[in-house]
Design an enzyme around this catalytic site. Structure first.
Site, PDB file in Angstrom:
ATOM      1  N   CYS A 149      -9.174   0.318   0.841  1.00  0.00           N
ATOM      2  CA  CYS A 149     -10.638   0.270   0.834  1.00  0.00           C
ATOM      3  C   CYS A 149     -11.196   0.892  -0.437  1.00  0.00           C
ATOM      4  O   CYS A 149     -12.144   0.363  -1.032  1.00  0.00           O
ATOM      5  CB  CYS A 149     -11.214   0.927   2.085  1.00  0.00           C
ATOM      6  N   ASN A 150     -10.611   1.987  -0.879  1.00  0.00           N
ATOM      7  CA  ASN A 150     -11.044   2.562  -2.159  1.00  0.00           C
ATOM      8  C   ASN A 150     -10.672   1.631  -3.303  1.00  0.00           C
ATOM      9  O   ASN A 150     -11.443   1.460  -4.265  1.00  0.00           O
ATOM     10  CB  ASN A 150     -10.373   3.926  -2.393  1.00  0.00           C
TER      11      ASN A 150
END
Lengths: 342, 342, 342, 342
Positions: A149-150
């Site tokens: 997600c990052n």
């Protein structure tokens, strides 16, 4: 036509988010939900917010008849994921949300994740799941590896700039802020409300966060040379949302233009007018990514800020976007939900 | 068929929530958005979370050509609402979200709201908008008065019990907890983050909250006698969600059965198994209302807890549900979004 | 004169709160800190907010030389506490923060806590630690049993009314709201930030919360007859603070007067003017309890609201107040810190 | 000896924080509290958390007899502050918490604050209030200018490094995160709970935040050359706390050593072991500043993180620390309160 869907790891947050999104998807039907430790339970007892849905009872993976499944989402922990996927039918379409098939180099995988890769052959056919940049390959893929997600947030902020060669590749700093749901539903002291609420801190400081493996792989591939960025994530007292503040050397107008070119036709990427910066408040619960570009007072320096929801565009929404492509469904189906504000 | 929709008061939270919900409604199209002080602005600058939508520019109400509008949502403050609605075309279908047409007795209106009612004739044709209990009238109504958000929550928890005559009407206590968005986007010191976060308190203590006007009207009408409940709202540091904890005298099993009978076919009301209580976490951003019934250790006493999202089921979702009925659209259209969790 | 203090269970929230308060206490010195699983660690690594203090290294209880200790705080889980305290020197002054010595009737203890009491003899000498009502006994006590945090809040709101015989004893309803730190630092799914933040719910509904044991014991003793109240706690997304909203039958002015009489000379109890209600925002981090009284619109009914900080006045602050008395130190020493706002 | 204290601007958050701290200060007594718009009110009605204190009624500034005042805190908005202070007795000791006397160059003041300075003569005698670096001058000062809260945080993280010449002065990036109370109690839409909670964003992006004026002045003075840093603040959904993440080019061990040298004897600065980073959770409500140093994976790059409470060490605590020095009181008096956690 209705595609039959299985979700493995349905008792975690990304599993629940998949169910939330698919609940109103007109061309998908959930036929199997697996969760090893909660097998036998109803989803409404694991996630009461899904109480209104008529869903299959949770089962163990081994109980699923995959011959009736068109596509399987794997929302399991890394390492477990590769083991499970290795044992699935060889022609089953799979979107994996774990880290297991993101890194093309098995050595890089072992370096960042600490265990040797046990499904190296499958790694070769896996397509990296950042839809906007791997769309054509994803359409024909059997196995898609959802991004971190990052890693997704940072790539939306930087890929077009590296591609267009408009920033200094040796001077990229990403200061990232993320909410807590990205850490999952695990029982860890540092995820308790009393430990997190009303405060914030940096973690994995110094370039030790695993998503750097994805940045290194992708940015170097685009640039055709090694690119290593500085990356410091911070944990903030909210449940959802990632904000990546990127400090780059390059001209703000040129950078803004590069984004315009890259994202003009993208349904989920919203480029803000030059000079504006986004907020995680404005993408929550949605599949949208907002990107802002601001010139610093120091000439030749620019701040790029990207915001997305870690559980949606950062994982389960992205996964569904990829599944749509793999199944021949219109890419945005089930994903045009507006963000929830306030 | 696509119905053309206007929203007056589009710059407030309930206005924005209407846009969020209608954004994916397959049979509605927003053709006009009005906001007096923000006329001329784009919605994306007032509510950046709606940036991805192609919406009409905000205008003043007077600039709208209502001849092209099929239904108008009025999300204006009370008092303003009755003035504006009086001036709209007499055959325009209207869902009003303000308090102006909720109370059938103009004296009760003046008592609770402090100003005389200036549209008494229109009040007579207004239908009270609690869909589950006024469905047939709403289908044929021209003007529907959306309920108060607290009033909706409390009625879902108590109406079936008063109707079925299974509780002591003189001993009803409702301790209600609500998030802050119900207070709107007004600039008030007590709505500041620094004043609200990390604490909670009761307000309008002692039976002074205006939504008591609705409780008195509705409960007395059902019972055929005067019913006055005790009602104490509390303001909690979250943005959305209402939880009504009701203390009643009556048998828990009988009460649970009364709910089963009342809500068996309701698409948005979820009755929990006897002994379980709901959480606002599990209805956020959705049109669902969760209801739980628990027997107290003291015989003959029961706790009924209802949870809903004040901006969705408590106002804009309810309004859309009513609009669907008024336009002959399937009632649940655009409203089956699953709650956002976590 | 400096009193030498030991704290057992120093790695929990109440242990840390004791250290915070004693840190600036002019007549106490912490000479020993015990935490079984974290023995060998420094307090600054367990609780970095105490980094600036020069504190003893954490040890196992068995390593402490109690002959040099003047008073020992026991911040251990119930059941463990009675076992540990039984083994301490028989003349050591002890303030126990657990539930183990609160209930004078061993059967009641077993009913509420599920295990038989193993130190019944010590129970007999234990004094219930609600300072304002047991002050004289506490001064001479060897073993003081700190109250439950919810139990303390509820008793501040109700004891003077039962004592003064101004409310109907059969019609007391307490709707209590509490922050999460009261649940301690345990690893439980329902205490995770992602599970708690942005929502709220009732728990232990129906009269099953253990603190009812204290209410039953104390209220019945005051009244000279059995008193059973209805008590429903709610978990809110903040770290500290308890708000008890009590619905009683009695006259508001008479009730307010009863509080005036009871608390006129109490340094930590603040009675608000009649008609005002308190907020947990205004007592956070302090040893103060704010109490408000408001008449309901229904004649003869009154709402009493009490607010305190569960970790301070509800446990560790109360414990220090008792320790002051037991050691002959002025009662308010170290406890006059103003609340932290915002 | 008890020093008599006046506080102007007592109805704002920094005013209230001064009262909170002075409440338990053994050598200070508050004799006057001024707040123009709330004159005539009691402090307990403006800030109920101070209800237990016996404080003077709020008055207008003109009503104060300054001849009985030993030191005056000015917690007024900039521009107002210089006007008020100009009219105070010329020998009155003053600690100003506004921005009015921070910048020695009147042109810089006008550039950053938009209005010409109207008290240029007084500016000349003002001492910059960062205690740890101006201690000797503060002891003898009549007028001390408290620093900006962000400016204080950033300077604690960078001054010793510029002084020791261990980082590249042209490559300093500060990504700062702050809670909302720093923005004061003003009625602004973006400070509402519903607008702020559950999200975060950058503001004043591009080097437009006013505290840059202080960074430019101070860093350039230390370096003996112009130093311009990149500075991007972010607003986070908590009430207190600032975290400054600084990206510098220099060796981590050398940097850590420079901090050791600079802060060895400082009572309020806590240097963490090399490799650890602080959290705002661990300084809340206290006068402590925690600093961490971590080497990045890229050689020659280091991350320095500083955390403090904006209302305490960032403004009112710093002000009290300075007042102690100006009055000949031991510097740490009244300031050794441990942080509030959780």
């Amino acid at each position: 036509m209705t595609h039959k869907i299985a979700i493995l790891g349905a008792s975690g947050y990304t599993g629940a988010e998949l169910v939330r999104l698919i609940a109103t998807h007109p061309e998908m039907e959930i036929v199997a939900l697996a969760a090893e430790r909660k097998a036998g339970m109803e989803m409404r007892d694991v996630f009461p917010h899904l109480r209104h849905l008529d869903l299959p009872t949770l089962v163990k993976i081994g109980e699923i008849d995959f011959s009736t499944v068109d596509l399987c989402f794997c929302a399991l922990p890394h390492k477990t994921s590769q083991e499970v996927i290795s044992a699935l039918p060889a022609d089953l379409k799979i979107v994996d949300l774990s880290a297991d098939f993101r890194l093309r180099d098995p050595e890089a995988y072992e370096t960042w994740y600490g265990n040797p890769h046990s499904a190296i052959e499958m790694q070769k056919e896996a397509v990296y799941g950042l839809t906007e940049f791997y769309r054509d390959q994803i359409k024909n893929a059997r196995l898609v590896a959802g991004t971190g997600c990052n890693a997704a947030t940072g790539q939306f902020a930087l890929r077009p700039l590296i591609e267009a060669d408009v920033i200094d590749l040796d001077e990229i700093i990403m200061d990232l802020k993320c909410g807590v749901s990205g850490a999952g539903r695990a029982l860890k002291e540092n995820l308790l409300h009393a430990e997190l609420a009303e405060g914030y801190h940096a973690y994995a400081v110094g370039g030790t966060h695993r998503h750097l493996g994805e940045f290194d792989q992708e940015f170097s591939a685009i640039a055709g040379r090694e690119v290593k960025i500085q990356f410091t994530p911070h944990l903030l007292p909210t449940n959802r949302g990632i904000l990546a503040t990127c400090y780059v050397k390059g001209d703000a107008q040129v950078i803004h233009k590069a984004f315009e070119n890259a994202y003009a036709d993208e349904p989920f990427i919203e480029l803000l007018p030059l000079g504006q910066a986004p907020s995680t408040k404005h993408i929550r619960g949605s599949n949208f990514c907002h990107i802002g570009v601001v010139a610093d007072r120091i000439e030749g320096r620019t701040i790029v800020v990207a915001a997305l929801d870690n559980l949606t565009k950062g994982s389960s929404g992205q996964a569904l976007q990829n599944a749509n492509l793999m199944l021949g469904v219109e890419e945005t189906t089930g994903l045009m939900l507006a963000p929830l504000f306030p």
